[in-house]
Design an enzyme around this catalytic site. Structure first.
Site, PDB file in Angstrom:
ATOM      1  N   ARG A  34      55.709  37.700  43.628  1.00  0.00           N
ATOM      2  CA  ARG A  34      55.003  36.626  42.527  1.00  0.00           C
ATOM      3  C   ARG A  34      54.296  35.377  43.416  1.00  0.00           C
ATOM      4  O   ARG A  34      53.068  35.254  43.214  1.00  0.00           O
ATOM      5  CB  ARG A  34      55.961  36.267  41.610  1.00  0.00           C
ATOM      6  CG  ARG A  34      56.017  37.014  40.610  1.00  0.00           C
ATOM      7  CD  ARG A  34      56.517  36.446  39.094  1.00  0.00           C
ATOM      8  NE  ARG A  34      56.289  37.310  38.089  1.00  0.00           N
ATOM      9  CZ  ARG A  34      57.100  37.341  36.844  1.00  0.00           C
ATOM     10  NH1 ARG A  34      58.017  36.152  36.725  1.00  0.00           N
ATOM     11  NH2 ARG A  34      56.852  38.106  35.993  1.00  0.00           N
ATOM     12  N   GLY A 370      55.067  40.580  29.454  1.00  0.00           N
ATOM     13  CA  GLY A 370      54.554  40.512  28.192  1.00  0.00           C
ATOM     14  C   GLY A 370      53.012  40.369  28.132  1.00  0.00           C
ATOM     15  O   GLY A 370      52.484  40.850  27.136  1.00  0.00           O
TER      16      GLY A 370
END
Ligand code: ADP
Ligand code: MG
Length: 389
Positions: A34, A370
């Site tokens: 990330r 999500g």
């Protein structure tokens, strides 16, 4: 969507929201993709002579919890960027203000975990204005947080010239491309634990995809709706009605909704349990289905190898347990081998790819679980909408 090319950043201070919500163990980062994913944006801005005020969240702290400090993240980023990244001891206040004022072009600093401030997740406008006061422009590269309207992902954009970073731009363009104009056949692989988490995605693909391949524990609400026995399998009760509805919808739509035709079962959720393969999908009373069976895996692999576009979210079984990893592994191998455009979203699907050493064999590995699902469902992401129009 406004992009970096729409923003004048030379000699300016740019507030950059990044998704550095990395896994930590005893204060040490266990996995840093990330952080690496944001480097192109950060390097591009620095190259253009901007200075950077970086903001990120880590976990869900109640107040200023030192266990969720961004200190290890700032250190790792500093190594990756090859330049110092000063960490402010707070989110907003005098210390952050002073550090920001003293930034020179090409320098970077980081605010402490934005969720130390209660106003962050409430999208408090006073906090958004305090963020904006630190910089001349705003860039959002935190795709993983773009489905939340928080002060650093949405509110701040109302107060500064703003644009998407390269990662956010790529994520949104890739995922929207699947919906708008996919190479056919379009195949969606949907697995994981709960059907209610993913029913919106299944519905979206029933209208668009040529085939949907269902795996993971979420096949059991489908089997239950069809009247099969699920034994001790993880079968989400609230998922049965939506699964039944999806099965009915599939009858009238131009999309094949495929379910497993065989299973690997165990007596308990454990790597040491006896593995019992079953043909068909009626699970004996004392067993639980923990993976798709080999016939299913082969059939799914064939569909994937013939696809033009593949979207994958959710493992085919309890892949963390080695005896129940083969179904997910076979699907992952097919996703790696196919000539199709392949897009993978979801934390556990990404972990499965990494476990099999195939993470670099897909076209696009989304950094947002999500957020990617909400985009596919056709929902507007607040952090993206505010950068448009
Ligand atoms: P993702 O993070 O990719 O969206 P999910 O979080 O929805 O995926 O689902 C992943 C979890 O589902 C894993 O922890 C896996 O163990 C569990 N799982 C998948 N299949 C089964 C199964 N048959 N029985 C129990 N758990 C399962
Ligand atoms: Mg998950």
């Amino acid at each position: 969507m406004r992009t970096l090319d729409d923003l004048d950043v030379a000699g300016k201070r740019v507030f950059v929201r990044v998704d550095f919500n990395v896994p930590l163990k005893d204060g040490v980062i266990t996995d840093d993709p990330r952080i690496r994913a944001a480097l192109p944006t950060l390097e591009k801005l620095l190259h253009r002579n901007a200075s950077l005020v970086l903001a990120a969240h880590l976990g869900r702290p109640q107040g200023a919890d030192p266990a969720l400090s961004l200190k290890p993240v700032a250190e790792r980023l500093s190594e990756l960027l090859g330049r110092p990244v000063a960490l402010s001891p707070e989110v907003v206040g005098d210390a952050s203000w002073d550090l920001a004022q003293n930034l020179r072009p090409g320098q970077a600093m980081m605010l402490e975990n934005v969720r130390y401030e209660a106003g962050e997740t409430k999208n408090d406008d006073e906090l958004a204005r305090a963020y904006a006061a630190l910089a001349d422009a705003y860039v959002n590269d935190a795709f993983g947080a773009a489905h939340r309207a928080h002060a650093s992902t949405e509110g701040i954009a109302h107060h500064l010239p703003s644009a998407a970073g390269l990662l956010l731009q790529r994520e949104v363009e890739t995922l929207r491309g699947i919906l708008a104009d996919p190479a056919r056949p379009l195949v969606a692989i949907v697995g994981g634990a709960k059907v209610t988490d993913k029913i919106g995605v299944i519905d979206a693909f029933l209208d668009r995809a040529d085939a949907i391949l269902i795996g993971g524990a979420m096949c059991f609400p489908f089997f239950s709706a069809q009247g099969h026995r699920t034994g001790q399998s993880l079968c989400e009760e609230e998922g049965i009605a939506p699964a039944g509805r999806a099965l009915d919808d599939a009858e009238t739509k131009d999309c094949d909704l495929l379910l497993p035709i065989d299973l690997l079962c165990g007596e308990e959720f454990s790597a040491d349990t006896t593995v019992t393969p079953i043909e068909g999908v009626n699970v004996p009373r004392h067993l639980m289905g923990l993976d798709i069976g080999p016939l299913t895996a082969e059939k799914y692999a064939e569909v994937i190898l013939d696809a033009g576009t593949v979207f994958w979210n959710g493992p085919m079984g309890a892949f963390e347990l080695p005896p129940f990893a083969p179904g997910t592994r076979r699907v992952a191998e097919a996703v790696a081998e196919t000539d199709a455009v392949t897009v993978v979203g979801g934390g556990d699907s990404a972990a499965a790819l990494a476990q099999f050493g195939l993470a670099d064999r897909v076209t696009h590995l989304s950094t947002g679980g999500g957020a990617s699902l909400e985009l596919i469902e056709g929902r507007e992401l607040p952090g993206v909408a505010v950068l448009e129009g």
